[in-house]
Design an enzyme around this catalytic site. Structure first.
Site: not given
Ligand SMILES: O=P(O)(O)O[C@H]1O[C@H](CO)[C@@H](O)[C@H](O)[C@H]1O
Ligand SMILES: O=P(O)(O)O[C@H]1O[C@H](CO)[C@@H](O)[C@H](O)[C@H]1O
Lengths: 346, 346
Positions: A164, A161, A168, A113, A311, A153, A50, A166, A53
């Site tokens: 651990h 990704s 940002q 971790h 969702k 995130n 990691c 963390h 770490c």
């Molecule tokens: O920065 P990371 O953890 O590699 O990446 C993650 O956070 C970022 C910021 O929200 C996003 O742009 C990336 O798509 C997501 O995978």
């Molecule tokens: O209507 P469906 O196919 O069951 O559902 C999908 O499309 C909808 C409309 O974009 C969304 O609200 C749902 O979250 C998604 O799973």
């Protein structure tokens, strides 16, 4: 009368001015779609592979210090760079671009971790809050920086990704879209009423007691009336402060406590390490009078029905309008019912 | 000069007025995060358990007809209902809600359970376009409907709960958020310049030839200058029409051809059934003069690097600003290089 738990309706997000569509009757819909992997959360306290770490090597060859609390460094794959020259591009007002400067940092929350925020001790969370404050103050001292986004995130499903624990910080020269929206709404309210939008909102929610999850000394955690994600919540400071810089020791301790309690309730809801993206919204810096801004923190968790059914904000939501099935009040009730002792410790 | 392929920069989405952050240097980042399941796409032409296949039973007990082309019905789990009474709710201008009426429909694109748009014959796609037009005209005749959202969620990763090729239509009483934004931007431009925003934009893009994928008789498919999703595209009608209602036979045939070619290129990019959410944006109905509106269709696909690694719009993107790694020009080049013969037919 509008019946929130029966009638499809829209609610206004007073922070952005945008609406969300609520379809309460739709929670009965059976789910035949994608099911996420169940996160088997068995990690060692130290992982030699990691890059977060203590003592391990990072992408650029740096060796992490043997840190004891939290630890911060400039992201080895920063989306924003410090030295980007100021340039603009405009072709007939149709193709419009502008260079953007910034600094992206990573904060390891703990050397361990195998932990996550809800599994950390309160003093350890307090150390993270301290570091957030310190980083904020340092970045705000850079005169070309206008906005500092502190966020986390959590969970692979939220694009994290590395498990651990963390977060940002992305600090940048211009105001991002969401901050522009919240600035407009908050300044309009402040001008008209002489108090912050979220002070007024908090007062009303505390009176109603329908969506309040935690009412602590200095912070309230609640499901906002206009929540778009199924279990979306917000933490709002009781005192009207514009940024984390103003928080006292007592406030920082109370924020740590509130964060712990909220994230434990999240984990307990579906007995899983509850994924989310969380982030603080606060006043722009080096940008003149921002006294209308009121510090708050959003939690956007994707899960809807269980640890494996989320969702999807897709077709209709992307093209037209965010939409939710369960009501914010139902979500608040579910979260209120959760114990404040983590399910792993029972 | 601003160097699009080296400097982090923001671009303006002229349809919404909002910016996207482009971090071109960041595509070198290694990926250690969530990897999606590879879709093993072996389906029977008829599935006895599918509620969209001809002759099968739906949730409400109805038996589907033995349809030959496409087939439409009211969604058994509609997010909007026809009979919701008109009600408003306002508590101190802080809690604001309003009931919403609407009609939600499902369109099966073909009786064949095992196909997708890019695998269908052009006449079969034309039949779908015909049905979209017919449905639009019928729904627009309902005097309380203001907006009709035609869309498709393709792939489990985009929340599609049944692989049988189908799309949806949600028609409603009030304008959704995204439509409000595009109305503002388009009407401002139209008032000032006497032509539609997208006519002017199309002219400029056709001159530049940097982001054009398909230049057909009546439609252009391109990667918009402000694309947020890695391989986001748009189809724009060459003729300035406000809605699908105006399309002639020749235009509908050409739209079917354009849809087929675009989605085949998508499938070929990563040799996979390429997931996306797609939807038409068009003028509101029963809402006065909308001549500034210009029909177009958005494609928002989540994949970034391969069939199993997607872009996550999470923490920074949710809290602050949409962000992308590869440039729109790189994405356009990749899509231009793809064959227009589907990889399964080679
Ligand atoms: O920065 P990371 O953890 O590699 O990446 C993650 O956070 C970022 C910021 O929200 C996003 O742009 C990336 O798509 C997501 O995978
Ligand atoms: O209507 P469906 O196919 O069951 O559902 C999908 O499309 C909808 C409309 O974009 C969304 O609200 C749902 O979250 C998604 O799973």
């Amino acid at each position: 009368m509008l019946n929130f738990s029966d009638h499809p309706h829209t609610r206004v997000n007073i922070l952005t001015g945008e609406r969300v569509l609520v379809s309460p009757h739709r929670s009965k819909r059976p789910w035949q779609g994608q099911v996420e992997d169940l996160v088997v959360d068995q990690r060692p306290a130290y992982d030699p592979k990691c890059y977060l770490c203590p003592g391990n090597e990072r992408a650029d060859g740096t060796i992490n210090p043997d840190y004891k609390d939290s630890f911060v460094f400039v992201n080895d794959f920063s989306a924003l760079l410090k030295d980007t020259p100021d340039e603009q591009y405009n072709d007939e007002n149709l193709l419009l671009a502008e260079s953007e400067r910034g600094i992206c940092k990573v904060i390891a929350f703990t050397p361990r971790h195998d932990l996550t925020l809800p599994e950390m001790e309160q003093p350890a969370i307090k150390a993270v809050v301290d570091l957030w404050q310190k980083e904020f103050v340092e970045l705000a001292a850079v005169d070309w920086i206008a906005y500092i986004q502190i966020f986390e995130n959590k969970g692979a499903i939220m694009g994290c990704s590395n498990p651990h624990p963390h977060g940002q910080i992305w600090a940048q020269r211009h105001l991002p879209v969401e901050i522009q929206k919240e600035s407009v709404q908050q300044s309009q309210y402040f001008e008209k009423h002489g108090k912050s939008l979220l002070s007024a909102y908090l007062e009303l929610e505390l009176k109603k007691q329908e969506r309040i999850l935690i009412d602590s000394d200095h912070f309230v955690a609640l499901v906002p009336f206009w929540a778009a994600w199924p279990y979306e919540t917000m933490i709002i400071s009781k005192r009207h402060v514009t940024t984390i810089e103003s928080f006292t020791e007592a406030e920082k301790e109370d924020l740590a406590k509130t964060l712990q309690e909220l994230t434990i309730r999240y984990d307990n809801l579906f007995s899983t390490s509850f994924p989310y993206s969380a982030g603080m919204h606060q006043a722009p810096v080096n940008s003149g009078d921002q006294s209308f801004w009121h510090w708050h923190m959003h939690f956007y968790p994707p899960l809807l029905r269980s640890a494996t059914v989320k969702k999807f904000m897709v077709g209709y939501e992307m093209m037209a309008n965010p939409q939710r099935d369960i009501t914010p009040e139902f979500a608040a009730d579910m979260l209120k019912q959760q114990s404040t002792i983590h399910y792993k410790n029972k």
